[in-house]
Write a protein that holds these residues in place. Structure first.
Motif, PDB file in Angstrom:
ATOM      1  N   THR A  72      80.673   2.190 127.064  1.00 15.66           N
ATOM      2  CA  THR A  72      81.791   2.565 126.218  1.00 15.66           C
ATOM      3  C   THR A  72      83.074   1.958 126.751  1.00 15.66           C
ATOM      4  N   VAL A  73      83.892   1.441 125.843  1.00 15.49           N
ATOM      5  CA  VAL A  73      85.199   0.884 126.183  1.00 15.49           C
ATOM      6  C   VAL A  73      86.250   1.593 125.333  1.00 15.49           C
ATOM      7  N   PRO A  74      87.510   1.557 125.753  1.00 14.30           N
ATOM      8  CA  PRO A  74      88.553   2.203 124.943  1.00 14.30           C
ATOM      9  C   PRO A  74      88.642   1.586 123.549  1.00 14.30           C
ATOM     10  N   TRP A  75      88.979   2.433 122.576  1.00 16.07           N
ATOM     11  CA  TRP A  75      89.113   1.980 121.197  1.00 16.07           C
ATOM     12  C   TRP A  75      90.104   0.825 121.134  1.00 16.07           C
ATOM     13  N   SER A  77      89.461  -2.231 122.239  1.00 17.11           N
ATOM     14  CA  SER A  77      89.193  -3.252 123.262  1.00 17.11           C
ATOM     15  C   SER A  77      87.788  -3.839 123.190  1.00 17.11           C
ATOM     16  N   ARG A  78      86.960  -3.365 122.244  1.00 14.11           N
ATOM     17  CA  ARG A  78      85.561  -3.809 122.172  1.00 14.11           C
ATOM     18  C   ARG A  78      85.450  -5.320 121.981  1.00 14.11           C
ATOM     19  N   GLY A 120      82.897   1.333 121.019  1.00 16.32           N
ATOM     20  CA  GLY A 120      84.208   1.951 120.983  1.00 16.32           C
ATOM     21  C   GLY A 120      84.187   3.086 119.984  1.00 16.32           C
ATOM     22  N   HIS A 121      84.806   4.204 120.363  1.00 17.87           N
ATOM     23  CA  HIS A 121      84.862   5.382 119.505  1.00 17.87           C
ATOM     24  C   HIS A 121      86.308   5.556 119.041  1.00 17.87           C
ATOM     25  N   PRO A 123      89.775   7.114 117.556  1.00 17.18           N
ATOM     26  CA  PRO A 123      90.368   8.450 117.542  1.00 17.18           C
ATOM     27  C   PRO A 123      90.062   9.121 116.202  1.00 17.18           C
TER      28      PRO A 123
END
Length: 129
Positions: A72-75, A77-78, A120-121, A123
């Motif tokens: 998982t990477v921050p939304w 930044s994928r 990425g998930h 918000p």
């Protein structure tokens, strides 16, 4: 009955070339490999991280991979992270961008063909858009 929190200690992989595969994953995770005999260990890259062990193959690789890991990477930044991993030697397999509103991911393969996903998930206020 008492339940204990179970955490992932390490992923163990057999590899045609454990040193080369460990170098790839060291570049992915940002940690230094530690060789010991024919095996190589990568420590966790921080609290909550996991280690990785690479050892020589004991028999030919299975035709079908039955498990893979999701990173998982921050939304937001994928795409950049996928580009970085491709530059390190990963191979792009496919993207899943609109199957579900709570995640987008790209499936890649490492240099020996082991599948992994970079997700990425969004918000909550971006889900479904």
């Amino acid at each position: 009955m008492t339940y204990h929190r179970i955490t992932l200690e390490a992923i163990n992989l057999e590899a045609a070339n454990p040193n080369d595969l460990a170098k790839f994953w060291a570049a992915v995770t940002g940690v230094e490999p530690s060789a010991g005999g024919d095996s190589v260990y990568l420590p966790p890259n921080g609290p909550g991280g996991f280690g990785m062990f690479f050892q020589p193959e004991s028999e030919p690789r299975a035709a079908r991979q039955v498990a893979h890991w999701d990173l998982t990477v921050p939304w937001g930044s994928r795409v950049a992270e996928v580009e970085r991993l491709l530059g390190l030697g990963a191979t792009h397999k496919w993207d899943v961008l609109d199957e579900v509103p709570h995640v987008q991911w790209t499936t890649l393969a490492d240099p020996e063909g082991n599948l992994f996903c970079v997700a990425g998930h969004p918000p909550a206020d971006h889900q479904g858009s």
